[in-house]
Structure formats: C-alpha cells, structure tokens
Design a protein around this motif. Structure first.
Motif, short mmCIF file in Angstrom:
data_model
loop_
_atom_site.label_atom_id
_atom_site.label_comp_id
_atom_site.label_asym_id
_atom_site.label_seq_id
_atom_site.Cartn_x
_atom_site.Cartn_y
_atom_site.Cartn_z
N GLY A 173 0.72 -1.07 0.08
CA GLY A 173 0.00 0.09 -0.21
C GLY A 173 0.99 1.25 0.08
N ARG A 174 1.67 1.09 0.92
CA ARG A 174 2.72 2.43 1.02
C ARG A 174 3.33 2.53 -0.47
N GLY A 175 4.01 1.53 -0.88
CA GLY A 175 4.71 1.67 -2.15
C GLY A 175 4.00 2.16 -3.07
N GLU A 326 4.93 -12.96 20.48
CA GLU A 326 5.34 -13.79 19.44
C GLU A 326 5.09 -13.13 18.01
N ARG A 327 4.10 -12.15 17.91
CA ARG A 327 3.86 -11.54 16.70
C ARG A 327 4.45 -10.18 16.45
N CYS A 328 4.89 -9.36 17.75
CA CYS A 328 5.14 -8.32 17.50
C CYS A 328 6.48 -7.87 18.09
N THR A 329 6.91 -8.71 19.02
CA THR A 329 8.31 -8.07 19.82
C THR A 329 9.59 -8.47 19.28
N SER A 330 9.57 -9.07 17.80
CA SER A 330 10.89 -9.18 17.03
C SER A 330 11.20 -7.86 16.61
N CYS A 331 10.08 -6.88 16.37
CA CYS A 331 10.36 -5.55 16.15
C CYS A 331 10.26 -4.34 17.29
N HIS A 332 8.98 -4.68 18.05
CA HIS A 332 8.42 -3.66 19.10
C HIS A 332 9.10 -4.35 20.56
N SER A 333 10.46 -4.18 20.57
CA SER A 333 11.19 -4.68 21.83
C SER A 333 12.33 -3.77 22.23
N ILE A 340 15.76 -6.12 10.00
CA ILE A 340 15.81 -4.60 9.38
C ILE A 340 15.61 -3.49 10.40
N PHE A 341 14.53 -3.76 11.36
CA PHE A 341 14.06 -2.87 12.34
C PHE A 341 14.60 -3.29 13.54
N VAL A 342 16.07 -2.79 13.88
CA VAL A 342 16.58 -3.26 14.70
C VAL A 342 16.55 -2.27 16.21
N ALA A 344 13.01 -0.28 18.34
CA ALA A 344 11.85 -0.46 18.37
C ALA A 344 11.23 0.82 17.47
N PRO A 345 10.26 0.39 16.39
CA PRO A 345 9.97 1.31 15.44
C PRO A 345 8.79 2.10 16.10
N GLY A 346 8.70 3.48 15.82
CA GLY A 346 7.82 4.38 16.63
C GLY A 346 8.02 4.54 18.08
N PRO A 361 -4.77 1.48 22.42
CA PRO A 361 -5.45 2.01 21.34
C PRO A 361 -4.72 2.20 20.24
N ARG A 362 -3.22 2.08 20.28
CA ARG A 362 -2.51 2.09 18.93
C ARG A 362 -2.59 0.62 18.40
N ILE A 363 -2.47 -0.26 19.25
CA ILE A 363 -2.47 -1.62 18.81
C ILE A 363 -3.70 -2.00 18.28
N ALA A 365 -5.61 0.33 16.64
CA ALA A 365 -5.59 1.10 15.25
C ALA A 365 -4.72 0.16 14.30
N ARG A 366 -3.67 -0.34 14.61
CA ARG A 366 -2.93 -0.87 13.60
C ARG A 366 -2.86 -2.29 13.56
N SER A 367 -3.67 -3.07 14.41
CA SER A 367 -3.49 -4.62 14.01
C SER A 367 -4.91 -5.22 14.06
N ASP A 372 -2.54 -3.28 9.39
CA ASP A 372 -1.30 -2.89 8.84
C ASP A 372 0.06 -3.32 9.53
N MET A 373 -0.38 -3.95 10.68
CA MET A 373 0.65 -4.34 11.76
C MET A 373 0.24 -6.16 12.16
N PRO A 374 1.11 -6.69 12.04
CA PRO A 374 2.50 -6.81 12.19
C PRO A 374 3.00 -6.27 10.61
N PHE A 375 3.99 -5.53 10.55
CA PHE A 375 4.46 -4.83 9.61
C PHE A 375 4.37 -5.91 8.20
C1 HEC Z 1 8.72 -6.61 11.06
C2 HEC Z 1 8.58 -5.30 11.89
C3 HEC Z 1 7.51 -5.12 12.60
C4 HEC Z 1 6.41 -6.05 13.48
C5 HEC Z 1 6.74 -7.71 13.57
C6 HEC Z 1 5.42 -5.19 14.07
N1 HEC Z 1 5.50 -3.94 13.76
FE1 HEC Z 1 4.82 -2.50 14.36
N2 HEC Z 1 5.65 -1.00 13.40
C7 HEC Z 1 6.60 -1.53 12.63
C8 HEC Z 1 7.33 -0.31 11.73
C9 HEC Z 1 8.32 -0.35 10.90
C10 HEC Z 1 6.66 0.67 12.36
C11 HEC Z 1 6.79 2.31 12.01
C12 HEC Z 1 6.11 2.44 10.77
C13 HEC Z 1 4.90 3.11 10.95
O1 HEC Z 1 4.22 3.64 11.97
O2 HEC Z 1 4.06 2.85 9.72
C14 HEC Z 1 5.58 0.19 13.50
C15 HEC Z 1 4.79 1.22 14.00
C16 HEC Z 1 3.86 0.46 14.95
C17 HEC Z 1 2.84 1.18 15.75
C18 HEC Z 1 3.38 2.82 15.93
C19 HEC Z 1 2.58 3.81 15.02
C20 HEC Z 1 1.24 4.31 15.81
O3 HEC Z 1 0.19 4.05 14.91
O4 HEC Z 1 1.32 4.81 16.77
C21 HEC Z 1 2.27 0.59 16.18
C22 HEC Z 1 1.33 0.96 17.67
C23 HEC Z 1 2.46 -0.86 16.27
N3 HEC Z 1 3.73 -0.56 15.25
C24 HEC Z 1 1.76 -1.97 16.58
C25 HEC Z 1 2.24 -3.28 16.11
C26 HEC Z 1 1.60 -4.45 16.89
C27 HEC Z 1 0.45 -4.60 17.67
C28 HEC Z 1 2.35 -5.43 16.22
C29 HEC Z 1 2.22 -7.14 16.44
C30 HEC Z 1 0.79 -7.44 16.28
C31 HEC Z 1 3.59 -4.92 15.34
N4 HEC Z 1 3.40 -3.58 15.29
C32 HEC Z 1 4.31 -5.86 14.83
C33 HEC Z 1 7.25 -2.60 12.34
C34 HEC Z 1 6.64 -3.71 12.87
#
Ligand code: HEC
Length: 398
Positions: A173-175, A326-333, A340-342, A344-346, A361-363, A365-367, A372-375
């Motif tokens: 989508g972003r691309g 299991e699904r999120c902390t490979s990045c969000h930790s 790639i994401f060494v 914690a993104p954001g 609330p953001r979890i 919104a994004r998942s 949109d999440m996991p990325f």
């Molecule tokens: C492969 C890496 C990766 C995984 C796995 C991942 N994320 Fe993310 N996440 C990102 C990246 C990169 C961003 C920053 C870019 C963006 O905001 O779109 C981000 C941003 C976010 C944000 C912050 C942005 C906001 O809207 O406030 C939240 C919340 C989030 N992720 C939740 C999650 C949840 C919940 C999971 C698991 C279900 C998850 N992510 C799994 C890479 C990942």
C-alpha cells in the motif's frame, strides 16, 4: 548496523526534501497570493509599464512590489528565477525513494501477498512507472490533443485511475501511494524544467530583441502550470500518507487514493477561483463534506468479539500477551531481533503488560482496525489471534 546507517541517510534526505519542498511550494503559494492581491498602481507607475502594485510588511521591513505588464524600461542586473527549489525537491525525493523503498524494497515496497516480485523487478517496475508516465504525459501534451485542456484533463484522469489500480496490485500500500506521488512530483518538476523555464527564457529573449514573445510559449506554460496548480495539494497528501494506514492499508486503497486526490484538487479550485475574484466557500464545504463521507465509508467494521466472562479475563490477557510477544516483539522490543528494524519502530515497545496497556489504542488501530501491523504481516499473525487481541483490548480499555 547497516540499517542504522541507512536510517541516518533517510533522516538527512527527508530533512532536505521537506526543506526544499517548503521552498518550492511556498514560493509558488506566495506568487499566487501576490497576483491575487495586486492593486491598481498610481498613474506614475502605470506610465512606467507597471500593471500591479503591492505593499507588505514582514520581518521588520516594508516591501514594495510591482508587476510589469511586460518588461521594465531597463532590465535589472539580477533577476531571480525560481527553479532550484523544484529541481532539488525532486532530486532529494528520488534519493529518499531509493533509500527507503528500493534499498529497503523487501520491507517497504514488496508485499508477497499482492505480487511476488524480486527486489530487482520491483525497482524496475517502479522506475518504469515514473519515467513512463512522464514520457507519456509529455507526448500527450505536445500532441494535437494538447490543444484542448479539457481533453487532456480527461485523459489524465483516466490514466490516473489506471495507474492507481495497477500500482496497488503490484506494490505494498505504501509503495503504491509513494509511487503515485513520485509520478506526480516528476511531472511537476518536469513541467518546470521542460516548459516553464524555457517559456520564461523565451520571454526574456523576446524582450531583449524588442519583439513580442511567441504566444506558443505562453499557452504551453499556462497548460502546464495549470496542471502543477492542481497537483500540489494531492502531492502533499501523498507525502504524509504513510502515517495513515486507514488509507493505504485499506482493501480499496487505490480508490481511496483517487478520492483524496480529487478532494484535495477540489480544495485547490477554491483558491484558483479566488484568483479570478470569485468567492466560492461552498467548494471548501463540499471538500469537507466529501472527506467526512469518505471517513464514514472506509471506517473499520468492528471485529465481532464474544463477551468475556469475568473469570475469563485473566486467561484472555495471558493469551493476548503471548500473541503480542510472538508476533510483535521481534520489532517492538528493547531487544528487537528483526533483521531490518533493529530499534523499536515508532518507539513502540511491547515487552510487558504495562507497555501493552499503554499502547492498547494504537495496537487496536494498527493490528485490529487496519491489519497494517505486524508490518507486512512478516510474523504471520492470524485472524483468530487478532480476535483474541481485540477481546483483550475491550477488557483493558473498558
Ligand atoms: C517486522 C517488524 C514489525 C512487526 C513484527 C510489527 N511492527 Fe509495528 N511497526 C513497525 C514499523 C516499521 C513501524 C513504524 C512505521 C509506521 O508507523 O508505519 C511500526 C509502528 C507501529 C506502531 C506505532 C505507530 C502508531 O500508529 O502509533 C504501533 C502501535 C505498532 N507498530 C503496533 C504493532 C503491533 C501491535 C504488532 C504486532 C501485532 C506490530 N506492530 C508488529 C514494524 C513492525
């Protein structure tokens, strides 16, 4: 380490891109404003060939600006051109596109669920879209069809629909969004380079020779700057769109893109009419109403979750925590392990229940609301797991 260095390049070029973009669009807004506010000059200025007069105060000084009907009696030694703003915005934009979406194609550009492309293929397709659209646009404008502004507009709109659809079915989508933006930006910078600058040079050359400038240039410059006018606001939306997964991550993201482009171009129309001394605030109201309708139509359908019995709350919480781990902390930790994401993104870390609650609330919104999440669903989260997380969100946020 490598992605750490890439992040620095991304930061520097994004910073430059925003600065040059502000300079480009700021200058063009300023000149539109200037033209809109020119007053009839006093007689003695009119005698010198001045057709509009403007006084302003800014930053501790008073400015007097005059616009000539054609040219002053004597050309000044320095005449300021506004072109490097456009070129450097385009150049920094292309570098940024390459750093984020081409170097990082596997993360940002390719979505295997949409099209199974290799990095090389994805880059080739992206660049082909950008250059191809520009070449076709140039050919169209210089073809006999180019004589009729409405015909061109019609063809461009149809091409825009086809492009948005194709990109959304090739890229993430972003691309897709960013390539649509890059195409628009390339057309706009190309217009400055190929038409607006040459027509200004032709104007100067004619003045020097004491001839009246070839009307061909005037008409051409007008057509292309009209296009630039309507493309500015849509492009700015696309530049910031990657913050809004409710748009790019939606199932019908390509239609949403087109609708927002139409709404922002419509908003521009208000200012264009203002320029012709026509005040039509109803246009802005219509744009706002259309935005509201869009927001309602694309609103996420709430996931149906079974009511949770009081004694089940502990179990659900444990399950949700395990899923997030299991699904999120490979990045969000604090100790992210993703290739790639060494970091914690954001700044979002989901290492313990406290942090999960803080981000609930953001979890959602994004998942849950958008997936949109996991990325790029890199960690393969299932819909059943999303339902459990949704239940947990209801428990924690009630
Ligand atoms: C492969 C890496 C990766 C995984 C796995 C991942 N994320 Fe993310 N996440 C990102 C990246 C990169 C961003 C920053 C870019 C963006 O905001 O779109 C981000 C941003 C976010 C944000 C912050 C942005 C906001 O809207 O406030 C939240 C919340 C989030 N992720 C939740 C999650 C949840 C919940 C999971 C698991 C279900 C998850 N992510 C799994 C890479 C990942």
């Amino acid at each position: 380490m490598e992605s750490y260095i890439v992040d620095w390049f991304s930061l520097i070029f994004r910073w430059l891109h925003v600065i040059t973009g502000i300079a480009w669009i700021g200058a063009s807004f300023y000149f539109v404003w200037l033209d809109n506010n020119l007053q009839n000059p006093p007689q003695w200025k009119e005698d010198k060939g001045i057709k509009g007069d403007l006084w302003a105060i800014h930053g501790g000084g008073i400015y007097e600006v005059a616009k000539y009907k054609l040219s002053p009696e004597q050309m000044p030694e320095t005449l300021h051109w506004f072109k490097w703003e456009a070129y450097s915005t385009w150049l920094t934009g292309m570098v940024l596109l390459s750093i984020i979406y081409y170097l990082g194609a596997d993360s940002y550009l390719i979505d295997k669920q949409i099209a199974d492309l290799s990095q090389g293929q994805a880059i080739a397709i992206g660049l082909a879209f950008i250059t191809g659209s520009w070449v076709l646009y140039e050919l169209l404008c210089s073809s006999p069809l180019g004589k009729n502004g409405y015909v061109i507009a019609g063809i461009l709109i149809a091409a825009g629909v086809a492009t948005s659809y194709s990109l959304a079915h090739l890229f993430s989508g972003r691309g897709a969004y960013i390539h649509f933006g890059a195409i628009i930006g390339t057309m706009m910078a190309g217009n400055v380079f190929r038409v607006i600058m040459p027509s200004q040079r032709a104007l100067l050359a004619a003045i020097e020779k004491g001839e009246s400038p070839d009307p061909k240039w005037g008409a051409k410059a007008k057509l292309h700057s009209t296009h630039n006018t309507y493309l500015t606001l849509p492009l700015i939306f696309i530049m910031i769109s990657s913050h809004y997964p409710m748009t790019y991550a939606h199932q019908f993201n390509w239609i949403i893109l087109l609708v927002i482009v139409a709404i922002t171009a419509l908003a521009r129309q208000y200012f264009v009419l203002q320029h012709k001394k026509i005040h039509k605030p109803s246009i802005l109201v219509a744009a706002a109403a259309a935005t509201l309708v869009l927001a309602i139509v694309i609103a996420p359908t709430p996931i149906k979750v079974a009511a949770v019995a009081k004694n089940q709350e502990q179990v659900i919480t444990e399950k949700a925590k395990a899923i997030i781990t299991e699904r999120c902390t490979s990045c969000h930790s604090a100790t992210a392990t993703d290739d790639i994401f060494v970091m914690a993104p954001g700044g979002v870390m989901l290492d313990n229940l406290e942090q999960m609650k803080m981000w609930a609330p953001r979890i959602k919104a994004r998942s849950i609301d958008s997936k949109d999440m996991p990325f790029m669903n890199k960690t393969h989260m299932t819909d059943e797991e999303r339902a459990v997380v949704a239940q947990w969100i209801i428990i924690t946020t009630k």
